[in-house]
Write a protein that holds these residues in place. Structure first.
Motif: not given
Lengths: 63, 149
Positions: A16-17, A21-24, A28-30, B147-148
């Motif tokens: 979340x921080x 990076x998550x998007x790049x 999709x899940x943790x 993410x959105x």
């Protein structure tokens, strides 16, 4: 288990921080575990809590 | 798969971790309670579950009465490594459950039994997926929603 291996480092990252990076990296899940080689290139990933054997296999493939 | 990482750009974890088996056990109790509500059409049973969802959503899933049962009765009997998980996705899932429970309550109070049944069914289906397959729908949605942003 990684603590027993002198040449492996385990880093926890707060998704979340680090949403960029998550998007790049298309996380999709943790938790998602990425296995990186010595150059920082992703060589595999485990979605969900990885099993001990999964980690062992992934690390063995890096050697 | 050619992403090169630099450690400097990454922030460390600062969240709370909980026993990952807890939410699944809570989901099992949720399935029992919600199916009872669905069969008996009891408003009070739904209200009770809504209160549990509310505690889970606002304080955290580790503070619900279900979690207390898990800690005192189930957890001491479990063996092996303790899997942990970030508290935020299951906490979000509790708020999704709360939303469905509140919708069901509104349906009941406004004498729209179909709304009651549909809302409860959605909540029950999600809880069942979690209990039976350890698949937490709300948790999966959580990061995708973030993410959105």
């Amino acid at each position: 288990m990684v603590a027993d291996l002198f040449d492996v480092e385990h880093i926890e990252i707060d998704a979340e921080a680090n949403l960029d990076l998550v998007r790049k990296l298309d996380i999709r899940s943790t938790p998602t575990t990425l296995f990186l080689d010595s150059r920082g290139v992703e060589v595999g990933r485990a979605v969900g809590a990885p099993k001990r054997e999964q980690v062992a296999t992934a690390l063995a493939a890096l050697r | 798969m050619s992403q090169v990482f630099s450690k400097e750009s990454i922030q460390a974890t600062k969240s709370i971790s909980i026993d990952a088996r807890g939410p699944r056990f809570s989901a099992l109790l949720t399935v029992l309670v919600l199916s009872t509500a669905l069969v008996t059409h009891s408003l009070w049973v739904v209200i009770a579950q809504a209160i549990v969802f509310a505690i889970g959503a606002f304080r955290g899933p580790q503070f619900t009465p279900y979690a207390a049962i898990f800690r005192t009765v189930i957890r001491p009997r479990l063996k092996g490594e303790v899997p942990t998980e970030d508290v935020r996705p299951p906490q979000f899932a509790q708020s999704v459950g709360l939303l469905f429970a509140l919708t069901a309550i509104v349906g009941s109070l406004t004498s729209v039994p179909l709304l009651f049944t549909i809302a409860l069914s959605f909540a029950l289906a999600a809880a069942f997926l979690n209990a039976a397959f350890n698949f937490c729908l709300g948790c999966e949605i959580y990061l995708l929603l973030l993410r959105l942003k």
